[in-house]
Design a protein around this motif. Structure first.
Motif, PDB file in Angstrom:
ATOM      1  N   LYS A   1       0.823  -1.205   0.000  1.00 16.22           N
ATOM      2  CA  LYS A   1       0.000   0.000   0.000  1.00 16.22           C
ATOM      3  C   LYS A   1       0.858   1.257   0.000  1.00 16.22           C
ATOM      4  N   ALA A   2       1.897   1.276   0.812  1.00 15.77           N
ATOM      5  CA  ALA A   2       2.773   2.452   0.883  1.00 15.77           C
ATOM      6  C   ALA A   2       3.467   2.690  -0.454  1.00 15.77           C
ATOM      7  N   LEU A   3       3.902   1.625  -1.120  1.00 19.55           N
ATOM      8  CA  LEU A   3       4.553   1.760  -2.421  1.00 19.55           C
ATOM      9  C   LEU A   3       3.569   2.207  -3.498  1.00 19.55           C
ATOM     10  N   ASP A   4       2.360   1.655  -3.464  1.00 19.57           N
ATOM     11  CA  ASP A   4       1.341   2.022  -4.461  1.00 19.57           C
ATOM     12  C   ASP A   4       1.012   3.506  -4.398  1.00 19.57           C
ATOM     13  N   GLU A   5       0.924   4.055  -3.186  1.00 18.99           N
ATOM     14  CA  GLU A   5       0.583   5.473  -3.020  1.00 18.99           C
ATOM     15  C   GLU A   5       1.620   6.387  -3.668  1.00 18.99           C
ATOM     16  N   CYS A   6       2.864   5.928  -3.717  1.00 15.88           N
ATOM     17  CA  CYS A   6       3.947   6.739  -4.284  1.00 15.88           C
ATOM     18  C   CYS A   6       4.356   6.257  -5.677  1.00 15.88           C
ATOM     19  N   ASP A   7       3.589   5.325  -6.219  1.00 15.48           N
ATOM     20  CA  ASP A   7       3.879   4.759  -7.532  1.00 15.48           C
ATOM     21  C   ASP A   7       5.312   4.225  -7.609  1.00 15.48           C
ATOM     22  N   ARG A   8       5.709   3.501  -6.566  1.00 16.43           N
ATOM     23  CA  ARG A   8       7.044   2.907  -6.512  1.00 16.43           C
ATOM     24  C   ARG A   8       6.969   1.414  -6.825  1.00 16.43           C
ATOM     25  N   PRO A   9       8.008   0.889  -7.458  1.00 18.64           N
ATOM     26  CA  PRO A   9       8.018  -0.557  -7.716  1.00 18.64           C
ATOM     27  C   PRO A   9       8.276  -1.329  -6.428  1.00 18.64           C
ATOM     28  N   GLY A  10       7.755  -2.522  -6.338  1.00 19.36           N
ATOM     29  CA  GLY A  10       8.000  -3.373  -5.187  1.00 19.36           C
ATOM     30  C   GLY A  10       8.545  -4.712  -5.628  1.00 19.36           C
ATOM     31  N   ARG A  11       9.264  -5.345  -4.746  1.00 20.83           N
ATOM     32  CA  ARG A  11       9.783  -6.670  -5.054  1.00 20.83           C
ATOM     33  C   ARG A  11       9.771  -7.491  -3.766  1.00 20.83           C
ATOM     34  N   VAL A  12       9.014  -8.592  -3.789  1.00 16.72           N
ATOM     35  CA  VAL A  12       8.847  -9.416  -2.591  1.00 16.72           C
ATOM     36  C   VAL A  12       9.551 -10.752  -2.778  1.00 16.72           C
ATOM     37  N   MET A  13      10.392 -11.086  -1.804  1.00 16.19           N
ATOM     38  CA  MET A  13      11.036 -12.396  -1.771  1.00 16.19           C
ATOM     39  C   MET A  13      10.447 -13.180  -0.602  1.00 16.19           C
ATOM     40  N   LYS A  14      10.050 -14.420  -0.860  1.00 18.84           N
ATOM     41  CA  LYS A  14       9.488 -15.262   0.184  1.00 18.84           C
ATOM     42  C   LYS A  14      10.399 -16.453   0.430  1.00 18.84           C
ATOM     43  N   ILE A  15      10.700 -16.685   1.714  1.00 13.03           N
ATOM     44  CA  ILE A  15      11.546 -17.829   2.053  1.00 13.03           C
ATOM     45  C   ILE A  15      10.754 -18.812   2.908  1.00 13.03           C
ATOM     46  N   ILE A  16      11.111 -20.057   2.830  1.00  7.83           N
ATOM     47  CA  ILE A  16      10.427 -21.114   3.564  1.00  7.83           C
ATOM     48  C   ILE A  16      10.932 -21.136   5.007  1.00  7.83           C
ATOM     49  N   TYR A  17      10.001 -21.294   5.953  1.00  9.84           N
ATOM     50  CA  TYR A  17      10.387 -21.379   7.362  1.00  9.84           C
ATOM     51  C   TYR A  17      11.204 -22.647   7.586  1.00  9.84           C
ATOM     52  N   ARG A  18      12.396 -22.473   8.124  1.00  8.68           N
ATOM     53  CA  ARG A  18      13.240 -23.625   8.435  1.00  8.68           C
ATOM     54  C   ARG A  18      14.336 -23.178   9.398  1.00  8.68           C
ATOM     55  N   ASP A  19      14.993 -24.160   9.992  1.00 14.06           N
ATOM     56  CA  ASP A  19      16.072 -23.855  10.929  1.00 14.06           C
ATOM     57  C   ASP A  19      17.426 -23.731  10.235  1.00 14.06           C
ATOM     58  N   ASN A  20      17.466 -24.035   8.935  1.00 12.76           N
ATOM     59  CA  ASN A  20      18.732 -24.027   8.204  1.00 12.76           C
ATOM     60  C   ASN A  20      19.101 -22.601   7.796  1.00 12.76           C
ATOM     61  N   ASP A  21      19.845 -21.917   8.662  1.00 10.33           N
ATOM     62  CA  ASP A  21      20.220 -20.533   8.383  1.00 10.33           C
ATOM     63  C   ASP A  21      21.084 -20.413   7.136  1.00 10.33           C
ATOM     64  N   VAL A  22      21.939 -21.402   6.892  1.00  7.97           N
ATOM     65  CA  VAL A  22      22.861 -21.339   5.760  1.00  7.97           C
ATOM     66  C   VAL A  22      22.094 -21.194   4.448  1.00  7.97           C
ATOM     67  N   ASP A  23      21.031 -21.990   4.279  1.00 10.61           N
ATOM     68  CA  ASP A  23      20.234 -21.917   3.056  1.00 10.61           C
ATOM     69  C   ASP A  23      19.512 -20.581   2.938  1.00 10.61           C
ATOM     70  N   ASN A  24      18.970 -20.086   4.061  1.00 11.81           N
ATOM     71  CA  ASN A  24      18.275 -18.793   4.038  1.00 11.81           C
ATOM     72  C   ASN A  24      19.220 -17.661   3.647  1.00 11.81           C
TER      73      ASN A  24
END
Length: 349
Positions: free
Chosen positions: A206-229
């Motif tokens: 919503k905040a980006l839309d109001e200012c006509d800014r591009p957004g980019r969302v990265m989603k990571i899987i919940y896990r305990d393996n910090d190295v992969d994250n």
């Protein structure tokens, strides 16, 4: 062998009826009109002699075990451990003990824990629910158990809940980045349908839309393996070099993200700004210090226990569902201040 002290012994020693002693031990002194002085006298004596009531016999007599089962995502997480500690302290003063466990966002583990707590005959349930346990919570409610959920809700479940305003908090944090001159703001969040995560993403968008800014969302899987994250976040930032700020949706994702940023030798905030949802002591000590959304830990705990005690006072009665929405605070630190702003701030001091 020394004979075990009983309520009858205490009543005889103090010259007070065993019924009065029982009411005090069961936390019903106020309800039964017992004076504060008499209550203190009984409790002081009990502490002095080290009397421990027979919990099993007590539960048979009252139908209550004076225990509450608490289930959270990860009890080692600073947010949940702080919440649990505060709840434990408040509940203890009201005569209740809390048993807590981690679900690790695992639906089956959450189901198993609910069954475990049922076997232990806990009086109530405090849950930060993973998706997929809607039916189990409905069954608890149908069986007249006291249930309070917090941190997130489940669609279609009418249950007492305590939440923070995730949408507004994320909106405010993203607007803060925009106002500080960041043009390409990414969000790194959990790959989850949990309500709090969805609201955080919606506030960011919503905040980006109001200012006509591009957004980019990265989603990571919940896990305990910090190295992969860490590796995944590094690859994401390497592939999107235009990104000049990142909003991390949780503190544990931020821990991995900050390490990824360090590995890429990106300067904070010169090369990349950073905001985190949910504060941590380490973010204050980090160099540069990290801007974070601070959740009201004590107030969340107080409101959850307040709702729980209301439900436990009369679990069979039909009450309207209570929803409590709490505000957060955006704690602005060095990670979102460009060099010019930092210099101005130091000059003013």
């Amino acid at each position: 062998m020394k004979k075990k002290t009983t309520i009858i012994d205490i009543a005889r020693d103090l010259g007070i009826s065993k019924t009065t002693i029982s009411f005090v031990l069961n936390g019903k002194a106020r309800e039964k009109g017992i004076s504060q002085n008499q209550e203190i006298k009984i409790l002081t004596y009990i502490e002095k002699i080290g009397y421990k009531p027979n919990v099993f016999a007590q539960s048979l007599r009252t139908g209550k075990t004076k225990t509450i089962g608490m289930m959270v995502e990860d009890i080692s997480d600073p947010f949940f451990s702080s919440i649990a500690r505060s709840m434990e302290e408040i509940a203890y003063k009201r005569g209740y003990k809390i048993l807590y466990s981690s679900t690790e966002n695992d639906t089956q583990k959450a189901k198993d824990l609910i069954q475990l707590y049922r076997n232990r005959q806990v009086d109530g349930y405090i849950i930060a629910p993973p998706p997929g346990i809607e039916h189990d919570i409905k069954v608890l409610l149908e069986d007249k158990f006291a249930v309070v959920v917090f941190d997130r809700t489940l669609p279609g479940i009418e249950v007492d809940n305590v939440l923070v305003n995730n949408y507004q908090s994320s909106y405010q944090a993203t607007k803060h980045l925009i106002e500080n001159g960041y043009l390409n703001i990414a969000m790194v969040t959990l790959d989850s349908d949990q309500s709090q995560m969805m609201d955080r993403q919606l506030g960011y968008e919503k905040a980006l839309d109001e200012c006509d800014r591009p957004g980019r969302v990265m989603k990571i899987i919940y896990r305990d393996n910090d190295v992969d994250n860490i590796k995944e976040i590094q690859e994401f930032l390497n592939s999107n070099t235009e990104i000049d700020a990142v909003f991390f949706a949780t503190n544990y994702i931020a821990d991995n993200g900050l390490e990824a940023i360090r590995n890429l030798k990106l300067g904070i905030p010169q090369n990349i700004g950073v905001v985190v949802f949910d504060d941590d002591r380490l973010f204050r000590l980090f160099s540069p210090s990290i801007t974070a959304i601070v959740q009201p830990i004590k107030e969340i705990a107080e409101q959850v226990i307040k709702l729980m005690l209301i439900l436990l006072s009369n679990p069979a009665s039909k009450k309207p569902v209570r929803s409590i929405l709490l505000p957060t605070v955006l704690k602005v630190r060095e990670s979102t201040l460009r060099n010019q702003e930092k210099e101005t701030r130091h000059t003013l001091k």
